[in-house]
Design a protein around this motif. Structure first.
Motif, mmCIF file in Angstrom:
data_model
loop_
_atom_site.group_PDB
_atom_site.id
_atom_site.type_symbol
_atom_site.label_atom_id
_atom_site.label_comp_id
_atom_site.label_asym_id
_atom_site.label_seq_id
_atom_site.Cartn_x
_atom_site.Cartn_y
_atom_site.Cartn_z
ATOM 1 N N ALA A 177 -2.156 7.024 -11.671
ATOM 2 C CA ALA A 177 -1.832 7.181 -10.501
ATOM 3 C C ALA A 177 -3.459 7.249 -9.870
ATOM 4 O O ALA A 177 -2.693 7.278 -8.776
ATOM 5 C CB ALA A 177 -1.377 8.941 -10.424
ATOM 6 N N PHE A 178 -4.576 8.140 -10.148
ATOM 7 C CA PHE A 178 -5.254 7.811 -9.536
ATOM 8 C C PHE A 178 -5.823 5.911 -9.346
ATOM 9 O O PHE A 178 -6.142 5.588 -8.469
ATOM 10 C CB PHE A 178 -6.629 7.949 -10.749
ATOM 11 N N PHE A 179 -5.397 5.193 -10.306
ATOM 12 C CA PHE A 179 -5.876 3.536 -10.331
ATOM 13 C C PHE A 179 -4.549 2.830 -9.146
ATOM 14 O O PHE A 179 -5.371 2.254 -8.956
ATOM 15 C CB PHE A 179 -5.811 3.071 -11.751
ATOM 16 N N LEU A 180 -3.219 3.938 -9.542
ATOM 17 C CA LEU A 180 -2.972 3.398 -8.064
ATOM 18 C C LEU A 180 -2.754 3.875 -7.168
ATOM 19 O O LEU A 180 -3.126 2.468 -5.702
ATOM 20 C CB LEU A 180 -1.121 3.765 -8.257
ATOM 21 N N GLY A 181 -3.564 4.453 -6.942
ATOM 22 C CA GLY A 181 -4.215 5.020 -5.417
ATOM 23 C C GLY A 181 -5.548 4.677 -5.340
ATOM 24 O O GLY A 181 -5.331 4.307 -3.765
ATOM 25 N N ILE A 182 -6.365 3.534 -5.731
ATOM 26 C CA ILE A 182 -6.847 2.984 -5.696
ATOM 27 C C ILE A 182 -6.223 1.772 -5.270
ATOM 28 O O ILE A 182 -7.429 1.004 -4.302
ATOM 29 C CB ILE A 182 -8.495 2.845 -7.061
ATOM 30 N N ILE A 183 -6.070 1.374 -5.880
ATOM 31 C CA ILE A 183 -5.443 -0.258 -5.183
ATOM 32 C C ILE A 183 -4.865 0.232 -4.203
ATOM 33 O O ILE A 183 -4.894 -0.925 -3.230
ATOM 34 C CB ILE A 183 -4.361 -0.905 -6.555
ATOM 35 N N SER A 184 -4.036 0.932 -4.013
ATOM 36 C CA SER A 184 -4.104 1.541 -2.685
ATOM 37 C C SER A 184 -4.350 1.455 -1.402
ATOM 38 O O SER A 184 -4.029 0.961 -0.082
ATOM 39 C CB SER A 184 -2.105 2.377 -2.562
ATOM 40 N N SER A 241 0.708 -0.942 0.341
ATOM 41 C CA SER A 241 -0.092 0.040 0.079
ATOM 42 C C SER A 241 0.899 1.531 -0.119
ATOM 43 O O SER A 241 0.552 2.125 -0.894
ATOM 44 C CB SER A 241 -1.067 -0.444 1.243
ATOM 45 N N ILE A 242 1.839 1.837 0.862
ATOM 46 C CA ILE A 242 3.190 2.200 0.937
ATOM 47 C C ILE A 242 3.760 2.854 -0.270
ATOM 48 O O ILE A 242 3.971 3.726 -1.047
ATOM 49 C CB ILE A 242 3.910 2.219 1.622
ATOM 50 N N ILE A 243 4.069 1.279 -1.277
ATOM 51 C CA ILE A 243 4.752 1.614 -2.634
ATOM 52 C C ILE A 243 2.966 2.030 -3.764
ATOM 53 O O ILE A 243 3.731 2.812 -4.341
ATOM 54 C CB ILE A 243 5.567 0.275 -3.306
ATOM 55 N N LEU A 266 2.262 1.302 9.332
ATOM 56 C CA LEU A 266 2.496 0.060 7.407
ATOM 57 C C LEU A 266 0.771 0.926 7.119
ATOM 58 O O LEU A 266 0.925 1.187 6.415
ATOM 59 C CB LEU A 266 2.577 -0.377 7.751
ATOM 60 N N SER A 267 -0.147 0.215 7.965
ATOM 61 C CA SER A 267 -1.326 0.188 6.877
ATOM 62 C C SER A 267 -2.066 1.675 6.924
ATOM 63 O O SER A 267 -2.620 2.634 5.820
ATOM 64 C CB SER A 267 -2.432 -0.509 8.046
ATOM 65 N N ILE A 268 -1.821 1.885 8.235
ATOM 66 C CA ILE A 268 -2.609 3.695 8.257
ATOM 67 C C ILE A 268 -1.320 4.892 6.912
ATOM 68 O O ILE A 268 -2.442 5.548 6.381
ATOM 69 C CB ILE A 268 -2.191 3.872 9.853
ATOM 70 N N ILE A 269 -0.062 4.691 7.721
ATOM 71 C CA ILE A 269 0.480 5.042 5.716
ATOM 72 C C ILE A 269 -0.192 5.267 4.638
ATOM 73 O O ILE A 269 0.016 5.777 4.055
ATOM 74 C CB ILE A 269 2.276 5.011 5.944
ATOM 75 N N GLY A 270 0.183 3.875 4.351
ATOM 76 C CA GLY A 270 -0.724 3.871 3.680
ATOM 77 C C GLY A 270 -1.841 3.955 3.371
ATOM 78 O O GLY A 270 -2.018 4.471 1.620
ATOM 79 N N THR A 271 -2.354 4.148 3.101
ATOM 80 C CA THR A 271 -4.029 4.524 3.701
ATOM 81 C C THR A 271 -4.174 5.626 3.561
ATOM 82 O O THR A 271 -4.193 6.489 2.325
ATOM 83 C CB THR A 271 -4.846 3.868 4.766
#
Length: 86
Positions: A31-38, A11-13, A56-61
């Motif tokens: 980038a929008f789709f990467l954001g949705i996947i993340s 999620s962070i990556i 890590l989950s909170i940072i990725g979200t």
């Protein structure tokens, strides 16, 4: 208890990559789709780590939500510049 880190790290990556690409006008669609996947990975990681540490989950979200907001704002700004008020 140990945090299950794989989904949080992914999620962070994806969120970081989306954040970097969200400023470029045409590329920010990707980038929008990467954001949705993340965002999906971050939420799944939060659910899996309900009773464990969730850093890590909170940072990725947060990165994914920031990516999505910047993409929408950039699209709006580009749209205003391309189509002047008539």
């Amino acid at each position: 208890m140990k945090e299950r880190k794989v989904l949080g790290i992914l999620s962070i990556i994806f969120g970081g990559l989306g954040l970097l690409l969200s400023w470029i006008p045409i590329v920010n669609n990707f980038a929008f789709f990467l954001g949705i996947i993340s965002l999906v990975l971050g939420i799944i990681a939060l659910v899996i780590n309900r009773k464990n540490k969730k850093l890590l989950s909170i940072i990725g979200t947060v990165l994914s939500v920031t990516t999505i907001i910047i993409v929408i704002a950039t699209q709006g700004l580009v749209d205003c510049k391309i189509k002047p008020n008539t």
